[in-house]
Scaffold this active site. Sequence first.
Site, PDB file in Angstrom:
ATOM      1  N   LYS A   1      51.682  28.870  42.844  1.00 36.51           N
ATOM      2  CA  LYS A   1      51.246  28.962  41.450  1.00 36.51           C
ATOM      3  C   LYS A   1      52.462  28.965  40.507  1.00 36.51           C
ATOM      4  O   LYS A   1      52.450  28.325  39.456  1.00 36.51           O
ATOM      5  CB  LYS A   1      50.388  30.221  41.261  1.00 36.51           C
TER       6      LYS A   1
ATOM      7  N   GLN B   1      47.204  38.675  42.090  1.00 33.32           N
ATOM      8  CA  GLN B   1      46.842  37.997  43.340  1.00 33.32           C
ATOM      9  C   GLN B   1      45.983  38.922  44.203  1.00 33.32           C
ATOM     10  O   GLN B   1      46.387  40.034  44.529  1.00 33.32           O
ATOM     11  CB  GLN B   1      48.121  37.574  44.085  1.00 33.32           C
TER      12      GLN B   1
ATOM     13  N   ASP C   1      41.752  33.582  35.881  1.00 38.38           N
ATOM     14  CA  ASP C   1      41.113  33.315  37.177  1.00 38.38           C
ATOM     15  C   ASP C   1      39.600  33.199  37.008  1.00 38.38           C
ATOM     16  O   ASP C   1      38.912  32.717  37.908  1.00 38.38           O
ATOM     17  CB  ASP C   1      41.408  34.469  38.156  1.00 38.38           C
TER      18      ASP C   1
END
Length: 299
Positions: free
Chosen positions: A52, A95, A117
């Site tokens: 990412k 994460q 997200d």
Amino acid sequence: MIILNGKEVSEIENNKTAFFCDKFFNLKKRLPTLAVVLIGSDPASVTYVKGKKKACNAIGIKHVDFDFETINERNLRELVDKLNKNDEIDGILIQLPVSGFNDDFITSLINPEKDVDGFNAYNIGKMFIGNTAFLPCTPKGILHILDYYKISTEHKNVCIIGRSNIVGKPMAGLLMQKDRNATVTICHSGTPNLKEHLLISDIIISAAGSVNLIDASMIKKGCTIIDVGMNRIPDSSKKNGYRLVGDVNFESVKDKVYAITPVPGGVGPMTISMLMRNTVNAAFLRNYQFLPEHKYKWK
Ligand code: NAD
């Protein structure tokens, strides 16, 4: 048979995101910015975060990194609260999973305006009732692949395998909306007759994480398969000792399908690509109350 090349689609989408980044920089004199929080050293999480950050660097998104071996609840709440209030942070990525914490708890801490997200219950709820929201990146990426290859879901039977909050459920929520108009079935580990559902499906989206779950005997001729599964199987010919395969036995189905995503190189690259797009969108929405694609013409 058409190979749905997610890598190619993601490169196009990343170029578009980079174009929007430039526009944002011209207006705000700073780059769109993503806070990247990694807690622990789980190898898969470390790899995902690395990928990412690499995408951020390539596209022109600034990432601000927060790495912890462990964190307690008070410190985690304080950190996310600070990031929520920091005007120079547009998106927050924590994460998952984080050892010791429930995924829902973590996502509930993030300001929905910075929830790039798309996992926060507020954004999921907005998406389900058909409102504009940050969409979870994997389902959003799958819609982009289908659109790129002009595979309509209108009046189609779509079978989704898997009921996770990050893939299966939001995918179903998106495809049942009027603009996609699919008839959606969700199968899961409690479904006794998976094959019966697959045999009547025009499009199959498999997110089970189960090697060789689907073979040619289970599908209708001419269907489209989106293979989300990412399973590691031992492979002594590889330096790292494994290779990635999906849920679908590719060799078995390849002559029976209309189109299929490969693994790797299908859905995977799109997930990161959509995280980048959500971050740039968050930067514009927070600062200028519009989406870049509504204002700037890309090619
Ligand atoms: P998960 O791992 O949380 O759950 C798997 C789901 O599949 C469950 O709902 C379970 O009921 C269902 N399932 C498992 N075996 C089944 C079977 N035999 N028959 C029917 N249903 C079955 O789900 P997830 O987090 O969505 O991940 C699923 C897979 O997708 C994993 O391989 C994961 O690595 C992969 N994934 C890939 C991407 C990507 O970007 N390519 C993104 C997210 C997840």
